[in-house]
Design an enzyme around this catalytic site. Sequence first.
Site, PDB file in Angstrom:
ATOM      1  N   ASN A  10       0.839  -1.292   0.080  1.00 18.78           N
ATOM      2  CA  ASN A  10       0.087  -0.143  -0.021  1.00 18.78           C
ATOM      3  C   ASN A  10       0.926   1.130   0.036  1.00 18.78           C
ATOM      4  O   ASN A  10       0.333   2.445   0.234  1.00 18.78           O
ATOM      5  CB  ASN A  10      -1.021   0.129   1.183  1.00 18.78           C
ATOM      6  CG  ASN A  10      -1.888  -1.242   1.166  1.00 18.78           C
ATOM      7  OD1 ASN A  10      -2.666  -1.292   0.339  1.00 18.78           O
ATOM      8  ND2 ASN A  10      -2.183  -2.003   2.217  1.00 18.78           N
ATOM      9  N   ASN A  11       2.053   1.184  -0.236  1.00 16.93           N
ATOM     10  CA  ASN A  11       3.267   2.125  -0.026  1.00 16.93           C
ATOM     11  C   ASN A  11       3.317   2.825  -1.739  1.00 16.93           C
ATOM     12  O   ASN A  11       3.674   2.090  -2.349  1.00 16.93           O
ATOM     13  CB  ASN A  11       4.370   1.540   0.354  1.00 16.93           C
ATOM     14  CG  ASN A  11       5.532   2.512   0.527  1.00 16.93           C
ATOM     15  OD1 ASN A  11       5.711   3.541  -0.383  1.00 16.93           O
ATOM     16  ND2 ASN A  11       6.413   2.331   1.599  1.00 16.93           N
ATOM     17  N   ASP A  77      10.585  -7.116   0.844  1.00 17.66           N
ATOM     18  CA  ASP A  77      10.726  -6.901   2.447  1.00 17.66           C
ATOM     19  C   ASP A  77      12.255  -6.490   2.761  1.00 17.66           C
ATOM     20  O   ASP A  77      13.065  -7.100   1.927  1.00 17.66           O
ATOM     21  CB  ASP A  77      10.323  -8.244   3.355  1.00 17.66           C
ATOM     22  CG  ASP A  77      10.167  -7.742   4.731  1.00 17.66           C
ATOM     23  OD1 ASP A  77       9.545  -7.232   4.974  1.00 17.66           O
ATOM     24  OD2 ASP A  77      10.880  -8.253   5.601  1.00 17.66           O
ATOM     25  N   SER A  78      12.438  -5.403   3.468  1.00 16.73           N
ATOM     26  CA  SER A  78      13.717  -4.942   3.722  1.00 16.73           C
ATOM     27  C   SER A  78      14.171  -4.676   5.148  1.00 16.73           C
ATOM     28  O   SER A  78      12.984  -4.617   6.034  1.00 16.73           O
ATOM     29  CB  SER A  78      14.075  -3.733   2.862  1.00 16.73           C
ATOM     30  OG  SER A  78      12.840  -2.918   2.957  1.00 16.73           O
TER      31      SER A  78
HETATM   32  P1  IMP Z   1       9.622  -2.588   4.867  1.00 19.13           P
HETATM   33  O1  IMP Z   1      10.423  -3.307   3.800  1.00 19.13           O
HETATM   34  O2  IMP Z   1       8.590  -1.822   4.076  1.00 19.13           O
HETATM   35  O3  IMP Z   1       8.916  -3.649   5.826  1.00 19.13           O
HETATM   36  O4  IMP Z   1      10.626  -1.592   5.763  1.00 19.13           O
HETATM   37  C1  IMP Z   1      11.626  -2.122   6.673  1.00 19.13           C
HETATM   38  C2  IMP Z   1      11.951  -1.226   7.410  1.00 19.13           C
HETATM   39  O5  IMP Z   1      13.307  -1.336   7.292  1.00 19.13           O
HETATM   40  C3  IMP Z   1      11.745   0.385   7.147  1.00 19.13           C
HETATM   41  O6  IMP Z   1      10.615   0.825   7.978  1.00 19.13           O
HETATM   42  C4  IMP Z   1      13.172   1.130   7.341  1.00 19.13           C
HETATM   43  O7  IMP Z   1      13.095   1.300   8.822  1.00 19.13           O
HETATM   44  C5  IMP Z   1      13.988   0.137   6.956  1.00 19.13           C
HETATM   45  N1  IMP Z   1      14.470   0.069   5.679  1.00 19.13           N
HETATM   46  C6  IMP Z   1      14.121  -0.486   4.557  1.00 19.13           C
HETATM   47  N2  IMP Z   1      14.903   0.239   3.454  1.00 19.13           N
HETATM   48  C7  IMP Z   1      15.398   1.121   3.901  1.00 19.13           C
HETATM   49  C8  IMP Z   1      16.013   2.285   3.203  1.00 19.13           C
HETATM   50  O8  IMP Z   1      16.270   2.268   1.770  1.00 19.13           O
HETATM   51  N3  IMP Z   1      16.458   3.323   3.959  1.00 19.13           N
HETATM   52  C9  IMP Z   1      16.299   3.337   5.151  1.00 19.13           C
HETATM   53  N4  IMP Z   1      15.621   2.666   5.970  1.00 19.13           N
HETATM   54  C10 IMP Z   1      14.962   1.474   5.159  1.00 19.13           C
END
Ligand code: IMP
Length: 200
Positions: A10-11, A77-78
Amino acid sequence: MMNKIVMATNNANKLREVREILSPLGIDVISQAEAGISCDPEENGSSFSENSEIKAEAVYNAYAEKKHENIAVIADDSGLCVDALDGRPGVYSARYAPKGQECARLLDEMNDIPDERRTARFICDITYINGYGMDFHFEGICEGIISREKLGENGFGYDPVFMYGGRTLAEMTAEEKNNISHRAKALGSLYKFLKERQGE
Ligand code: IMP
């Protein structure tokens, strides 16, 4: 190969990034909302790849159930893994601190860690499920160092404390970050994979 893919997010920023990268292949990337799917599964996996798979499969299954046909899905996921913290915050990166306070908490927790032990990496795992329900994973890694203070105004999350080549990611333009980021690398591998299969 299908020319329509649902992105399990949803991002709006993630969606735009993926759209820009895959549009030269004639692939139409739509959001789960545009596909008429609303699901928010619990990301309770112990790795980025487990969590991206949980998200992708939830959307794939919800779509099949609702529309009685299959569609290809992408999810990502990251997070940030810090060596001196045994890989934390890792899969808990989004929940490590209240939004906007993650950098301050990390700097505080690493206050006594000397410069040579401040190595870290951003990791991104993308799951692609094709129209036959087969899963494929693409990983991207960006190696860096945790700074001693917040620097720069751009980006989001941990960008102001993640140094790459002498600058934090928050000091880079979006274009500069897109040349080196974990997400861009994983997306680049997905692009290559889909391009090789065009016409199949
Ligand atoms: P998700 O992949 O949307 O679950 O995000 C995981 C979390 O990892 C994010 O809320 C950030 O806190 C962090 N994160 C992931 N990628 C980045 C990036 O490119 N820059 C800074 N923080 C990141």
